[in-house]
Design a protein around this motif. Structure first.
Motif, PDB file in Angstrom:
ATOM      1  N   VAL A 173      53.895  54.364  28.393  1.00  0.00           N
ATOM      2  CA  VAL A 173      53.033  53.199  28.726  1.00  0.00           C
ATOM      3  C   VAL A 173      51.694  53.547  29.476  1.00  0.00           C
ATOM      4  N   ARG A 174      50.811  52.801  29.296  1.00  0.00           N
ATOM      5  CA  ARG A 174      49.521  52.953  29.329  1.00  0.00           C
ATOM      6  C   ARG A 174      49.382  52.389  30.892  1.00  0.00           C
ATOM      7  N   TYR A 175      48.546  52.935  31.914  1.00  0.00           N
ATOM      8  CA  TYR A 175      48.228  52.524  33.159  1.00  0.00           C
ATOM      9  C   TYR A 175      46.818  52.484  33.170  1.00  0.00           C
ATOM     10  N   ILE A 176      46.295  51.385  33.578  1.00  0.00           N
ATOM     11  CA  ILE A 176      44.845  50.803  33.785  1.00  0.00           C
ATOM     12  C   ILE A 176      44.736  50.434  35.105  1.00  0.00           C
ATOM     13  N   VAL A 177      43.995  51.255  35.958  1.00  0.00           N
ATOM     14  CA  VAL A 177      43.565  50.647  37.266  1.00  0.00           C
ATOM     15  C   VAL A 177      41.992  50.638  37.490  1.00  0.00           C
ATOM     16  N   SER A 178      41.770  49.140  37.490  1.00  0.00           N
ATOM     17  CA  SER A 178      40.640  48.582  37.545  1.00  0.00           C
ATOM     18  C   SER A 178      40.222  47.674  38.954  1.00  0.00           C
ATOM     19  N   GLY A 179      39.519  48.378  39.773  1.00  0.00           N
ATOM     20  CA  GLY A 179      38.801  47.498  40.985  1.00  0.00           C
ATOM     21  C   GLY A 179      37.574  47.734  41.375  1.00  0.00           C
ATOM     22  N   GLY A 180      36.785  47.689  40.263  1.00  0.00           N
ATOM     23  CA  GLY A 180      35.253  47.773  40.430  1.00  0.00           C
ATOM     24  C   GLY A 180      34.685  46.558  40.122  1.00  0.00           C
ATOM     25  N   GLY A 181      35.079  45.396  40.995  1.00  0.00           N
ATOM     26  CA  GLY A 181      34.642  43.958  40.579  1.00  0.00           C
ATOM     27  C   GLY A 181      33.553  43.859  41.844  1.00  0.00           C
ATOM     28  N   GLY A 182      33.448  44.456  42.741  1.00  0.00           N
ATOM     29  CA  GLY A 182      32.418  44.252  43.909  1.00  0.00           C
ATOM     30  C   GLY A 182      32.832  44.546  45.253  1.00  0.00           C
TER      31      GLY A 182
END
Length: 624
Positions: A173-182
């Protein structure tokens, strides 16, 4: 948002924390102002964050009615999307909303298992809290409960949020952590137990495109720079492959049934181990007694780890149960894993009592292993990558503290003492015994693990080998006993176990006086060390097996060899310590006297140690 608009997305997902304070109408209005250009052409699919929820007082459901339950699904271009409600899994949110009995878990399990979803090219999950992350915080309950479900139902990619970008892969399973929105960027120290494949400390968004059978993800910075990208293709469903593990498991297992009487409810138990005294006791004494006492019908499936393929099955069942690195012997029952003798003794009875309360629900909720295809090699590589030198040193030391070896050492020391051996003789004997253990373990790791596995799979050959070893050891034991009697009678020159004359002639004159006796005992000690090391192999596995498995892989061979040497050196440290204590003349009576004289000090020291350990564990748990 300006950069996102340039790409004209079909839809957009926000991974939670849309505002800083979910109770403020003003902040929600600001959110819509910022998103205005995007929302003119693009539908928005949100996930609840802890700031949005604001301890139940947030207005997120007012502005996004789709979040009424907190979880939902949709389809776009044939791809299945699932939004989940996990905004405070580290303690703020009730576990009843997150465990396998929760409404959303049962809903997701049923949705993912449907033929329509399984036939889709991709299955994508959105969730606020990270499940696997190296530079941030994740919750244990999500790793234990949700990750195995994602793996079982072939989820392709899971998006979650934290103040950075991370990409990793775990059990397919690929896990993407993305919290660079501001919001502010946060980049914690990496967790050595879980390394990410890619991490970035910058503002960004993720662009995902699907063209035909290819999904492409690009991580785009706020200046338009693409700093990470990868492609995925659908995973094929092959009925033949899906049944492969099940067939192997059926062919390698040995079935035992224990019951207290007719009408007892039946429960399945999967036991993995090598041939060891405790395992024999478990199968022939403990489990039958437990079945009779608790009035259950135990259906025991036993898998012998002497067969190399059985380790593949152990890797698969560990993944099914969400438990990686189970100690050996290992028992898998219901949704629980018991690894090692102490864990089995403590927990198995309580687990069967839980089964007795409601057998139907217990069986319904149980995990049935080997039901789907797996990339076993990938699982084993993942397990190997989690090893660190600290883990290997600790594992080697713990495995080295083994009753089998220590009992043998006590007999050796008693033998040498009664025969009037000098300290020099004890050093040589102890060194040879320890060296034999080290060499045997290293040899098994380098080659004999696979040879022994092949031999074990050949029933007749395995029987001949076992019988030969037994006869050889029995003859040595008889000779050693006869030599011991001769030495007591002052006839050490007549002992049987001696080196050939051409070797003895090369021994220095100052050693000649006791050489015959010493060589006989030393050679016996070396052979005994080899035999004991072979027997002790049944008690190892949590660290040793992942290492020796990777020695055959060229990519990991160098690291695996270093790990093997470190593990084996740590393994013999307890043996060396015992011989050193005996060498300096410290007896068990002296240790007992020292302990009795300083009992108050010892108790104070132990109490302080446990208090300090408790505080450290509490601080670690709090930080996690």
């Amino acid at each position: 948002i300006q950069q996102v608009c340039l790409h004209e997305p079909s839809f957009a997902v926000v991974l939670g924390d849309m505002v800083d304070d979910g109770t403020s109408d003003e902040l929600w209005h600001q959110f819509y102002e910022v998103e205005a250009d995007l929302l003119k052409k693009t539908p928005l699919y949100p996930v609840i964050g802890d700031n949005d929820y604001a301890a139940g007082k947030g207005l997120c459901k007012k502005y996004f009615p789709i979040l009424d339950k907190g979880f939902y699904s949709f389809e776009w271009g044939g791809v299945k999307f699932f939004s989940l409600n996990a905004w405070g899994s580290s303690g703020q949110q009730s576990e009843k909303q997150l465990d396998e009995k929760s409404e959303q878990y049962k809903w997701l399990e049923a949705e993912l298992a449907s033929k329509e979803v399984q036939d889709a090219p991709f299955r994508v999950v959105f969730i606020h809290d990270p499940i696997y992350i190296s530079h941030g915080r994740s919750a244990d309950i999500l790793r234990r409960k949700w990750a195995p479900l994602f793996e079982k139902q072939r989820v392709d990619i899971v998006f979650s949020s934290w103040h950075l970008y991370e990409r990793s892969r775990h059990n397919g399973v690929r896990y993407i952590v993305s919290g660079g929105g501001g919001a502010e960027l946060i980049f914690n120290k990496p967790n050595p137990a879980y390394r990410s494949e890619k991490a970035a400390f910058r503002y960004h968004f993720c662009k995902v495109s699907v063209s035909g059978d290819v999904m492409t993800l690009s991580a785009v910075a706020d200046d338009g720079t693409v700093f990470d990208s990868f492609m995925m293709v659908p995973r094929p469903i092959k009925e033949k492959e899906m049944n492969r593990l099940k067939k192997i498991a059926r062919s390698l297992r040995r079935d035992y049934t224990f019951t207290g009487g007719p009408g007892d409810p039946e429960v399945a138990l999967y036991l993995f181990s090598r041939k060891c005294n405790y395992c024999d006791k478990l199968i022939h004494n403990i489990l039958p007694e437990i079945a009779k006492k608790y009035k259950v019908k135990l259906k025991v499936y036993y898998y012998d780890l002497d067969n190399r393929t059985t380790y593949d099955l152990l890797t698969a069942i560990e993944s099914d149960f969400g438990m990686h690195g189970a100690d050996v012997p290992a028992i898998f029952i219901g949704r629980t894993v018991f690894g090692g003798e102490s864990s089995i003794e403590r927990g198995l009875k309580d687990e069967l009592m839980k089964f007795r309360k409601n057998p139907f629900l217990y069986r319904q909720d149980s995990i049935e292993p080997f039901q789907r295809s797996r990339d076993i090699k990938e699982l084993q590589v993942s397990k190997f990558k989690k090893l660190t030198l600290a883990i290997i040193l600790g594992g080697g030391l713990l495995d080295g503290i083994n009753p089998c070896a220590f009992t043998t050492i006590i007999f050796l020391l008693s033998y040498l003492s009664l025969a009037g051996s000098t300290r020099k003789q004890m050093v040589i004997t102890g060194s040879l015994f320890t060296l034999a253990v080290f060499i045997t373990y290293t040899a098994i790791g380098l080659l004999l693990f696979y040879v022994a596995s092949w031999i074990a799979s050949q029933n007749i050959l395995a029987y001949i080998m076992n019988l030969s070893i037994f006869i050889f050891v029995a003859i040595l034991a008889i000779f050693s006993f006869v030599d011991f009697i001769k030495c007591l009678r002052g006839k050490s020159a007549e002992i049987t176990l001696q080196l050939p004359n051409f070797i003895k002639k090369r021994i220095r004159s100052d050693i000649r006086k006791f050489a015959r006796f010493q060589i006989g005992v030393a050679s016996s000690a070396f052979v005994l060390g080899v035999v004991i090391a072979g027997l002790e192999l049944a008690c190892t596995g949590q660290v040793y097996l992942p290492i020796v498995t990777m020695i055959s892989e060229p990519k990991f061979r160098g690291t695996a060899l270093i790990y093997l040497l470190v593990y084996n050196l740590a393994f013999i440290v307890p043996l060396i310590a015992v011989f050193l204590v005996a060498l300096v003349g410290v007896t068990s009576e002296q240790l007992s006297k020292i302990f009795k004289k300083n009992i108050a000090l010892v108790k104070l020291g132990m109490t302080s140690l446990f208090i300090c350990m408790g505080i450290l564990i509490f601080i670690y748990k709090l930080w996690r």
